[in-house]
Design a protein around this motif. Structure first.
Motif, PDB file in Angstrom:
ATOM      1  N   UNK A 108       0.852  -1.196   0.000  1.00  0.00           N
ATOM      2  CA  UNK A 108       0.000   0.000   0.000  1.00  0.00           C
ATOM      3  C   UNK A 108       0.886   1.243   0.000  1.00  0.00           C
ATOM      4  N   UNK A 109       0.590   2.142  -0.970  1.00  0.00           N
ATOM      5  CA  UNK A 109       1.426   3.343  -1.071  1.00  0.00           C
ATOM      6  C   UNK A 109       0.640   4.564  -0.617  1.00  0.00           C
ATOM      7  N   UNK A 110       1.381   5.555  -0.156  1.00  0.00           N
ATOM      8  CA  UNK A 110       0.756   6.837   0.152  1.00  0.00           C
ATOM      9  C   UNK A 110       0.315   7.454  -1.176  1.00  0.00           C
ATOM     10  N   UNK A 111      -0.937   7.908  -1.237  1.00  0.00           N
ATOM     11  CA  UNK A 111      -1.425   8.373  -2.542  1.00  0.00           C
ATOM     12  C   UNK A 111      -2.300   9.601  -2.391  1.00  0.00           C
ATOM     13  N   UNK A 112      -2.370  10.343  -3.477  1.00  0.00           N
ATOM     14  CA  UNK A 112      -3.316  11.452  -3.554  1.00  0.00           C
ATOM     15  C   UNK A 112      -4.503  10.960  -4.354  1.00  0.00           C
ATOM     16  N   UNK A 113      -5.693  11.016  -3.800  1.00  0.00           N
ATOM     17  CA  UNK A 113      -6.866  10.569  -4.545  1.00  0.00           C
ATOM     18  C   UNK A 113      -7.721  11.791  -4.867  1.00  0.00           C
ATOM     19  N   UNK A 114      -7.845  12.046  -6.145  1.00  0.00           N
ATOM     20  CA  UNK A 114      -8.546  13.255  -6.606  1.00  0.00           C
ATOM     21  C   UNK A 114      -8.069  14.491  -5.855  1.00  0.00           C
ATOM     22  N   UNK A 115      -6.769  14.606  -5.697  1.00  0.00           N
ATOM     23  CA  UNK A 115      -6.190  15.823  -5.145  1.00  0.00           C
ATOM     24  C   UNK A 115      -6.035  15.828  -3.636  1.00  0.00           C
ATOM     25  N   UNK A 116      -6.558  14.837  -2.964  1.00  0.00           N
ATOM     26  CA  UNK A 116      -6.438  14.857  -1.502  1.00  0.00           C
ATOM     27  C   UNK A 116      -5.647  13.628  -1.047  1.00  0.00           C
TER      28      UNK A 116
END
Lengths: 797, 362
Positions: A108-116
């Motif tokens: 699991x990676x740290x991610x931005x989902x739709x900008x957040x």
């Protein structure tokens, strides 16, 4: 065979502490149910934590996503989540960044989902591989402690065992059989699971028959009609059971039959009753009848396959696979359940014929418990009614459950004689009873009744094995063994000794031993024998005949090494060659091959390459070690099929049998086998060597104390006369003073093209006194006379 | 007397400067030869008075001895010097390569068959063999594997094409899938007690990383009136200890199934897997090493042996497998590829026969 711990617990009340994974594994293996793997899902879930949603709000840029604030114990995280069952105060399974999600098997990676940004994940059961549930995330118990291990609060973390079942133990192709073995070993108590008979409320409109031509293929056929069922998705417990053992849930009706297959080792089939025309019958197929099976393949049947057919067409290949058209679908309302007992041999035959692997075939060909036919259909009815509702008919039946109650007697002393361990009568009886065997004691014997599910138990030895298995092989003592053989096979000992001696000789001469396949390509084999022994099912077309010679395999060995750039190639192999003409169709030979460079260029000598005389030297030195007087052996320059016609020779023993052949491989064969360098080969027929060839005894030592003399002769002879026509007569002559005859020069005559010169050197040794000149003169005259008589040679002037 | 000193001085002067053996010989003749100075002087003794003669004679003798010694010393000196020069001229650069004849190598399978035969030989077993092409009765039926038995499918059998007009019987020829048919042949042709091992080629139509269509097995068979499972365990534990040179070994006999034995077992050895390597110690992990069991009475009867009187045990070991394990060869397939570099690397010298046999006991 796979099953889970909770499934096992359906059948077994574990005694305290025995439901431990490692205890169960060890016990299973000790019973002969070898554990291949144990999968404990909680192992993978160690790093998942309990979190608590403190706040959630809609994602500004996506309708279906929410932003959650999650308390994970030491801090609060912002996590984007797509689930629709979010609420404040909800306890959830939190996956921190960096851990592996079981479903995707990815980190699991740290991610931005739709900008957040999202700092982790809230998990569903499917994502954790607990079930196929993916409607929303898991809601943990309210009391779950934030920041602790989430697996502590998860249901359905069921350890999965995978065991290897030997072909005799079909009873353990169902969880109940495994539970029975474990209970007999003392891990727990086998739960009583009586299956009640269900009374039907109407007569089945479909009847069942076993046709006369299938009486030996099917012993009994039970059927039941159920009206108004609703085929739904199976309940979670059932779906999870199937998923955990690697099966895909389909619909309740199908899942239930699969479940019973793995629970009781009882295969069943459910038909859509509305798609069946008239009654069902077990019978022999007609040639070219067709069936579209559940695996979406169409099978063209022959005239002797056991099938179940309605009045129009086949609806199933008996005991193997059902037909697609008559199978239960999601819209099915009326069903007909089949529970039959098929002959293992017919099922095995059909299965092999059509190449179909199925769970049903697997069980039927190993022998299903005859008594499970009726129990199986009752259990299926019960589960279907519970899950899908419906109204059952009474049972219909054709054939009879054959009485298979085998009876075996055993004297307890026999146990000790066979196992070397004292097992008393009471213990033996207890073990047998726990396995479901009936016993009663009569005089010194135990009379045993074999339960219906143990089709593998026939006689005394089987009973002994059952007792030994449960008692534990580890309790059998280690006792020193020494054999006193009476079997007379000194011949094979000689053979082996001879082979070992040959190996040592050849290895010291620089040859390397290979072991190559006993088979080869027919394409090349034809050069070595007119006819070959063919394999019906070769592993590849390059290995389709049994080798009539080892030579081609060694040529291939030379080629493979040659193309790798190796150039000093000397190989041998001892092994069988095959031909119809040999006794038992095989013969042992020793084959040698040499090719390439004999000596590399050095500061002392020039490079030299192997020649046919190197292989001749190998052969003769072997024969010499095998007590053959090589000095007097004639070389028959005859053509061996695969050798260069001018460089092909045979050596025979006194009886005229071939003992060896050698020469240079025919250039056309080498060309076809893509090899550029000449190869020199020899075959030695080691089985034709005399039995004294490994003898160590020898004649008494005679020597002369008088000086020997050397005399050289140069003969002129016709070109077609071989050297041995000059040397052999001398070696075999009655001039006992001749100790050695050596050819030291051969050259063509410059004056006469049809002549050549052969120069020989002879060592003469007197036995009684020093030679006088006149004696030597006399011997030389005799020598010239012998040579002239044998070869027409004249002494060169 | 003065004369003697003069002679001595002149000879020594000459000796001091002499070079070469020829010149030295000349000096020797001048001094000690028949007509040499000293010899001449000795002749003059005859003319002297007794006393004078005694004294003079003694001195001449001393001189003669001295000169003789000097000449000998000088000769050795000259000789030595000549040899030195000669030897110096005969210098060889011994760092130049010698012609090293390379020995070949014995294939590891031959080596292991030899090792196994030796160990079982010392335990009282004979060696037997049988044909690679078997009929299905010997390979299957007699061993309690009837035609439709599921165990036949586990064997992945190679079948031999039938000749037209040959044999009217419906026997099928196969390449033997195990060495067990030799059990049958031996029981039929001999009377117990029987103690044999059978090393040989076996075939199954299987080919992948760990299977080759041809491989090697060694079969064991003991038939007598009293050998039981305790002996079976004893025999195999001793074999494993001796073959692998282990004083201690963790093992387990796990119930299994073979149609021709009842009870049946597989023997596992405790091991540790270190990457690709397997070390035989501990009991963290287990490695299956062989199959065994008490000969099924059905098999005895099939082979004409009275199962009420006789019993015994049988076992089968994969030779290639134990060879790989003992000598650390990672890939089964390379055994049969005839790669010269591999053969040289893993092969054995002719002097590695016979291997160290007697080690490890109960």
């Amino acid at each position: 065979m796979k099953f889970t711990l909770s499934w096992l617990s359906d059948h077994l009340d574990f005694f305290d502490g025995n439901d431990d994974i490692s205890v169960i594994s060890k016990t299973l293996t000790s019973l002969g149910l070898e554990v291949e793997s144990v999968f404990d899902p909680s192992e993978k879930l160690k790093d998942f934590k309990v979190g608590c949603i403190t706040e959630h709000s809609k994602h500004p840029n996506a309708d279906k996503l929410s932003i959650c604030k999650v308390d994970v114990g030491d801090q609060e995280m912002d996590i984007i989540c797509g689930a629709n069952n979010l609420s404040n105060g909800m306890k959830v399974v939190f996956a921190p960044v960096g851990i592996v999600i079981p479903e995707s098997n990815e980190k699991l990676k740290k991610a931005k989902i739709r900008g957040i940004p999202s700092n982790g994940m809230l998990c569903s059961e499917r994502e954790l591989c607990i079930s196929d549930e993916h409607d929303g995330i898991i809601e943990l118990d309210k009391k779950a402690i934030i920041g602790s291990e989430a697996s502590l609060y998860l249901d359905g973390l069921d350890p999965v065992f995978e065991i290897a079942i030997t072909p005799n133990r079909q009873d353990c192709l169902g969880v109940r059989g495994i539970a029975r073995d474990l209970s007999a070993k003392g891990l727990g108590k086998l739960k009583d699971r009586k299956i009640d008979k269900i009374n039907g409320s109407f007569q089945s409109p479909i009847n069942v028959n076993i046709n006369d031509n299938a009486k030996d293929d099917c012993f009994v056929f039970f059927g039941r009609y159920l009206k108004n069922v609703k085929n739904v998705e199976s309940p979670k417990w059932l779906r999870n059971r199937l998923i955990s053992i690697g099966l895909k849930p389909i619909s309740a009706l199908v899942d239930i039959t699969n479940y019973i297959t793995f629970d009781l080792a009882r295969p069943l089939h459910v038909f859509d009753a509305k798609k069946i025309n008239g009654d069902l019958a077990v019978k022999n197929s007609l040639k070219d009848e067709k069936i579209l099976a559940l695996n979406d393949k169409i099978y063209n049947l022959d005239s002797c396959t056991t099938i179940i057919a309605d009045e129009k067409a086949p609806v199933s290949i008996a005991g193997i696979i059902g037909g697609k058209e008559s199978g239960a679908a999601i819209e099915t309302q009326d069903i007909f359940i089949e529970s039959a007992l098929f002959n293992p041999i017919s099922v095995a035959k059909s299965g092999r014929k059509y190449g179909i692997e199925s769970d049903a075939r697997y069980r039927f060909e190993r022998g299903v418990d005859p008594n499970s036919a009726e129990g199986g259909i009752e259990l299926a009815t019960k589960l279907i009614m519970e899950i899908c509702g419906g109204v059952p008919s009474s049972l219909v039946k054709a054939g009879e459950v054959r009485s298979i109650n085998k009876k075996i007697s055993i004297i307890p002393e026999k146990l000790n004689k066979y196992l070397g361990i004292e097992i008393n009568r009471a213990l033996a009886v207890e073990i047998l009873n726990n396995l479901g065997f009936g016993t009663h004691e009569e005089n010194s014997e135990i009379k045993i009744e074999v339960p219906s599910w143990r089709s593998d138990v026939f006689g005394e030895a089987d009973i002994i094995e059952e007792i030994a298995r449960i008692h534990g092989y580890d309790k059998i003592p280690i006792i020193n063994f020494r054999g006193k053989s009476k079997v007379k096979n000194s011949e094979i000992h000689n053979t082996l000794q001879l082979r070992n001696k040959a190996r040592k000789i050849l290895v010291s001469r620089g040859l390397n031993e290979c072991i190559t396949w006993s088979f080869m390509s027919s394409k090349y084999a034809k050069h070595f024998s007119e006819d070959q022994i063919n394999l019906l099912n070769p592993i590849s077309k390059d290995l389709d005949v049994l080798r009539p010679s080892i030579v081609p395999n060694l040529i291939e060995a030379v080629r493979k090494n040659y193309v790798r750039g190796l150039d000093q190639l000397s190989f041998f192999e001892i092994g069988p060659i095959f031909h119809e003409k040999f006794s038992s169709k095989q013969l042992s030979v020793l084959t040698l091959a040499r090719a390439g460079v004999k000596h590399h260029r050095s500061w002392k000598t020039n490079k030299s390459e192997f020649s046919v005389f190197d292989i001749k030297a190998d052969v003769l030195s072997l024969l010499r070690f095998f007590n053959i007087e090589i000095d007097k052996l004639p070389i028959y320059q005859e053509q061996v099929k695969w050798l260069h016609p001018g460089r092909s020779a045979i050596i025979k023993n006194d009886k005229g049998n071939d003992i060896a052949s050698f020469g240079e491989v025919h250039p056309l064969i080498l060309r076809e086998m893509n090899l550029e360098c000449p190869v020199f080969v020899a075959d030695i027929y080691i089985d034709n060597l005399a039995s004294n060839s490994i003898s160590l005894s020898r004649e008494s030592f005679l020597s002369s104390d008088f000086p020997s003399v050397i005399r050289d002769f140069s003969f002129v002879v016709d070109k077609n006369i071989s050297a041995q026509e000059i040397t052999l007569p001398l070696k075999k002559s009655n001039i006992y003073e001749i100790k050695e005859v050596n050819v030291f020069d051969v050259y063509n005559d410059k004056l006469d093209k049809n002549k050549k010169s052969i120069a020989i050197s002879i060592i003469l040794e007197p036995s009684k006194k020093t030679f006088t000149d006149s004696e030597i003169e006399k011997i030389c005259k005799k020598i010239i006379k012998i040579v002239n008589r044998s070869s027409g040679a004249e002494l060169r002037n | 007397m003065k004369e003697l000193e003069k002679i001595e001085k002149s000879i020594i002067e000459q000796l001091d400067v002499v070079e070469g053996l020829d010149a030295l010989e000349k000096i020797r003749v001048q001094a000690l030869g028949k007509k040499g100075l000293i010899t001449e002087t000795m002749r003059s003794l005859a003319k002297m008075e007794l006393e004078e003669r005694k004294l003079f004679g003694k001195q001449i003798n001393l001189l003669k001895l001295k000169i003789t010694n000097l000449i000998n010393e000088k000769r050795e000196l000259i000789n030595g010097f000549g040899l030195k020069t000669k030897l110096k001229s005969e210098f060889l650069d011994l760092s130049l390569p010698a012609d090293l004849e390379l020995d070949g190598a014995i294939h590891p399978i031959s080596q292991v068959i030899q090792e196994v035969s030796l160990i079982f030989g010392e335990m009282g077993f004979d060696i037997a063999d049988g044909p690679d092409i078997e009929d299905d009765w010997h390979n299957f039926t007699a061993l309690n594997i009837p035609p439709e038995h599921p165990a036949r499918q586990m064997h992945d059998t190679f079948y031999i094409e039938k000749r037209d007009n040959k044999k009217t019987s419906d026997s099928i020829d196969v390449l033997r899938t195990h060495t067990s048919p030799v059990q049958v042949r031996t029981m039929i042709s001999s009377i117990p007690p029987i103690n044999i091992i059978v090393p040989g080629r076996t075939y199954r139509s299987d080919s992948d990383q760990t299977h080759t269509p041809m491989f090697h097995q060694v079969e064991g068979l003991v038939i007598d009136e009293k050998s039981h499972m305790g002996h079976l365990k004893g025999c195999l534990v001793e074999f494993v200890k001796r073959f692998f040179n282990l004083d201690e070994v963790n093992y387990r006999f796990r119930p299994s199934y073979f149609p021709f034995t009842e009870p049946s077992a597989e023997m596992d050895i405790g091991c540790i897997r270190e990457g690709n390597k397997i070390v035989l110690k501990g009991d963290q992990d287990w490695l299956e090493i062989l199959g065994c069991g008490m000969v099924n009475p059905i098999v005895l009867e099939n082979c004409g042996v009275d199962s009420n009187k006789y019993q015994g045990f049988a076992f089968g070991v994969g030779i290639d497998r134990i060879a790989m394990l003992k000598y650390g060869m990672p890939d089964l397939r390379s055994f049969f590829e005839s790669d010269l570099r591999w053969l040289r690397h893993y092969g054995f010298s002719q002097f590695d026969f016979p291997p160290n046999a007697r080690k490890g006991s109960f």
